[in-house]
Design a protein around this motif. Structure first.
Motif, PDB file in Angstrom:
ATOM      1  N   GLY A 119       5.549   3.068   2.944  1.00 28.11           N
ATOM      2  CA  GLY A 119       4.101   2.815   2.927  1.00 28.11           C
ATOM      3  C   GLY A 119       3.736   1.703   3.889  1.00 28.11           C
ATOM      4  O   GLY A 119       4.268   1.649   5.003  1.00 28.11           O
ATOM      5  N   PHE A 169       0.866  -1.185   0.000  1.00 27.77           N
ATOM      6  CA  PHE A 169       0.000   0.000   0.000  1.00 27.77           C
ATOM      7  C   PHE A 169       0.903   1.235   0.000  1.00 27.77           C
ATOM      8  O   PHE A 169       1.546   1.541   1.003  1.00 27.77           O
ATOM      9  CB  PHE A 169      -0.908  -0.015   1.237  1.00 27.77           C
ATOM     10  CG  PHE A 169      -1.788   1.198   1.375  1.00 27.77           C
ATOM     11  CD1 PHE A 169      -3.018   1.272   0.730  1.00 27.77           C
ATOM     12  CD2 PHE A 169      -1.401   2.268   2.168  1.00 27.77           C
ATOM     13  CE1 PHE A 169      -3.825   2.387   0.865  1.00 27.77           C
ATOM     14  CE2 PHE A 169      -2.201   3.388   2.310  1.00 27.77           C
ATOM     15  CZ  PHE A 169      -3.414   3.456   1.655  1.00 27.77           C
ATOM     16  N   ARG A 170       1.016   1.862  -1.157  1.00 28.50           N
ATOM     17  CA  ARG A 170       1.769   3.104  -1.328  1.00 28.50           C
ATOM     18  C   ARG A 170       3.235   2.993  -0.897  1.00 28.50           C
ATOM     19  O   ARG A 170       3.780   3.909  -0.271  1.00 28.50           O
ATOM     20  CB  ARG A 170       1.070   4.262  -0.612  1.00 28.50           C
ATOM     21  CG  ARG A 170      -0.348   4.527  -1.116  1.00 28.50           C
ATOM     22  CD  ARG A 170      -0.926   5.805  -0.561  1.00 28.50           C
ATOM     23  NE  ARG A 170      -2.288   6.028  -1.006  1.00 28.50           N
ATOM     24  CZ  ARG A 170      -2.658   6.507  -2.196  1.00 28.50           C
ATOM     25  NH1 ARG A 170      -1.734   6.818  -3.081  1.00 28.50           N
ATOM     26  NH2 ARG A 170      -3.919   6.688  -2.510  1.00 28.50           N
ATOM     27  N   THR A 171       3.861   1.871  -1.202  1.00 32.90           N
ATOM     28  CA  THR A 171       5.302   1.737  -0.937  1.00 32.90           C
ATOM     29  C   THR A 171       6.086   2.286  -2.132  1.00 32.90           C
ATOM     30  O   THR A 171       5.561   2.410  -3.242  1.00 32.90           O
ATOM     31  CB  THR A 171       5.700   0.263  -0.726  1.00 32.90           C
ATOM     32  OG1 THR A 171       5.413  -0.463  -1.919  1.00 32.90           O
ATOM     33  CG2 THR A 171       4.959  -0.348   0.445  1.00 32.90           C
ATOM     34  N   ASN A 172       7.348   2.561  -1.891  1.00 30.55           N
ATOM     35  CA  ASN A 172       8.206   3.038  -2.975  1.00 30.55           C
ATOM     36  C   ASN A 172       8.394   1.972  -4.051  1.00 30.55           C
ATOM     37  O   ASN A 172       8.368   2.274  -5.245  1.00 30.55           O
ATOM     38  CB  ASN A 172       9.566   3.468  -2.416  1.00 30.55           C
ATOM     39  CG  ASN A 172       9.459   4.672  -1.508  1.00 30.55           C
ATOM     40  OD1 ASN A 172       8.707   5.610  -1.783  1.00 30.55           O
ATOM     41  ND2 ASN A 172      10.197   4.667  -0.403  1.00 30.55           N
ATOM     42  N   ASN A 211       4.287   3.760  -5.264  1.00 24.94           N
ATOM     43  CA  ASN A 211       3.303   4.497  -4.472  1.00 24.94           C
ATOM     44  C   ASN A 211       1.851   4.187  -4.847  1.00 24.94           C
ATOM     45  O   ASN A 211       0.944   4.952  -4.523  1.00 24.94           O
ATOM     46  CB  ASN A 211       3.551   6.010  -4.561  1.00 24.94           C
ATOM     47  CG  ASN A 211       4.839   6.400  -3.872  1.00 24.94           C
ATOM     48  OD1 ASN A 211       5.080   6.050  -2.718  1.00 24.94           O
ATOM     49  ND2 ASN A 211       5.702   7.116  -4.588  1.00 24.94           N
ATOM     50  N   TYR A 212       1.645   3.052  -5.493  1.00 22.38           N
ATOM     51  CA  TYR A 212       0.281   2.632  -5.799  1.00 22.38           C
ATOM     52  C   TYR A 212      -0.379   2.027  -4.561  1.00 22.38           C
ATOM     53  O   TYR A 212       0.272   1.381  -3.730  1.00 22.38           O
ATOM     54  CB  TYR A 212       0.270   1.569  -6.902  1.00 22.38           C
ATOM     55  CG  TYR A 212       0.351   2.105  -8.307  1.00 22.38           C
ATOM     56  CD1 TYR A 212      -0.767   2.642  -8.933  1.00 22.38           C
ATOM     57  CD2 TYR A 212       1.548   2.036  -9.029  1.00 22.38           C
ATOM     58  CE1 TYR A 212      -0.700   3.108 -10.233  1.00 22.38           C
ATOM     59  CE2 TYR A 212       1.622   2.498 -10.331  1.00 22.38           C
ATOM     60  CZ  TYR A 212       0.492   3.038 -10.925  1.00 22.38           C
ATOM     61  OH  TYR A 212       0.562   3.503 -12.219  1.00 22.38           O
ATOM     62  N   ASP A 213      -1.683   2.204  -4.472  1.00 21.95           N
ATOM     63  CA  ASP A 213      -2.534   1.504  -3.516  1.00 21.95           C
ATOM     64  C   ASP A 213      -2.978   0.226  -4.237  1.00 21.95           C
ATOM     65  O   ASP A 213      -3.951   0.236  -4.994  1.00 21.95           O
ATOM     66  CB  ASP A 213      -3.717   2.404  -3.149  1.00 21.95           C
ATOM     67  CG  ASP A 213      -4.818   1.708  -2.389  1.00 21.95           C
ATOM     68  OD1 ASP A 213      -4.747   0.481  -2.188  1.00 21.95           O
ATOM     69  OD2 ASP A 213      -5.801   2.394  -2.017  1.00 21.95           O
TER      70      ASP A 213
END
Length: 262
Positions: A102, A69-72, A76-78
């Protein structure tokens, strides 16, 4: 005369009740899918491929593991929302830990709207990765409330964390009132201590494919991805399949078609 009328009314009532009971049965297609944080085995981050696999098999409920969840690393996508949009399914995410700018954990996709959910944090040793179980509840068109739990147990060779986590799942969900499906990458093989503990409350389908290898996707040799359920007398197994799509994930995909009769 009155006796005949009473018998006729009783016969009609029993017939209506039986028909009503049959009408309430639900057929559900459920999937366990370790999505490798969207990376694919070629590390080219292809969400369309992952969504395409789900769309191809048309499950009603999907338990996804290794979800970012929103990681590099996931740009940065959910991921749950992105995959929900691509499959036209409702999505929920449960954080197991903060990671890489994230969060990282479990997700569930559903063709039904959710009526309840809980993120169950699972115990672990201080130096181990945190793990979680995402318990969701849906209500089918036939009025059945089903609890669908997706989880991912510890992956280390030492079983200590997995044993603690299996006990926690049984303690938290073992006596639930809801018909419950427990689905995910348990990192535990048949007859291991974690599977033995979970099997006190949850059953594997009696199907010849239920213990087939699920990992690695190229030449699967161990069964660590599972679909289990409580209240076994209420579930009928129409099919249980293991598909090895060795580009989308390093795990095989597990799919079961089940009939629930209340």
């Amino acid at each position: 005369m009155k006796s005949r009328i009473l018998k006729l009314l009783l016969f009609v009532f029993v017939g209506i009740t039986s028909f009503s009971s049959l009408a309430q049965a639900d057929t559900l297609r459920v999937m366990s899918f370790n999505i490798l944080h969207g990376a694919t085995t070629k590390n080219d981050f292809n969400l369309d491929t992952i969504a395409g696999v789900i769309n191809y098999y048309q499950p009603d409920l999907v338990a996804m593991q290794e979800v970012d969840f929103r990681t590099n690393r996931a740009k940065n996508y959910d991921l749950p929302t992105e995959l929900g949009m691509r499959t036209k399914m409702a999505s929920l995410f449960a954080r197991a830990m903060y990671y890489d700018g994230g969060e990282y954990g479990e997700a569930v996709l559903s063709k039904f709207s959710f009526i309840g959910s809980e993120n169950i944090g699972l115990p672990h040793l201080p130096d181990s990765e945190p793990r979680a179980a995402l318990a969701t509840r849906i209500k089918t068109k036939n009025g059945n409330t089903i609890q669908f739990v997706g989880t991912h147990l510890d992956h280390l060779k030492d079983e200590t964390d997995r044993v603690m986590q299996a006990k926690a799942i049984v303690d938290h969900l073992g006596d639930t009132e809801y018909p419950t499906l427990l689905v995910g990458d348990l990192n535990a093989v048949p007859n291991s201590t974690p599977i033995t503990l979970i099997s006190e409350k949850f059953s594997k389908p009696r199907h010849p494919n239920a213990w087939k290898g699920t990992f690695p996707a190229t030449g699967p040799s161990i069964c660590i991805d599972h679909i289990m359920y409580n209240k076994p007398e209420k579930w009928q197994v129409l099919d249980y399949e293991v598909f090895c799509e060795n580009y989308a994930s390093d795990h095989c995909i597990v799919i079961a078609t089940l009939v629930f009769t209340p």
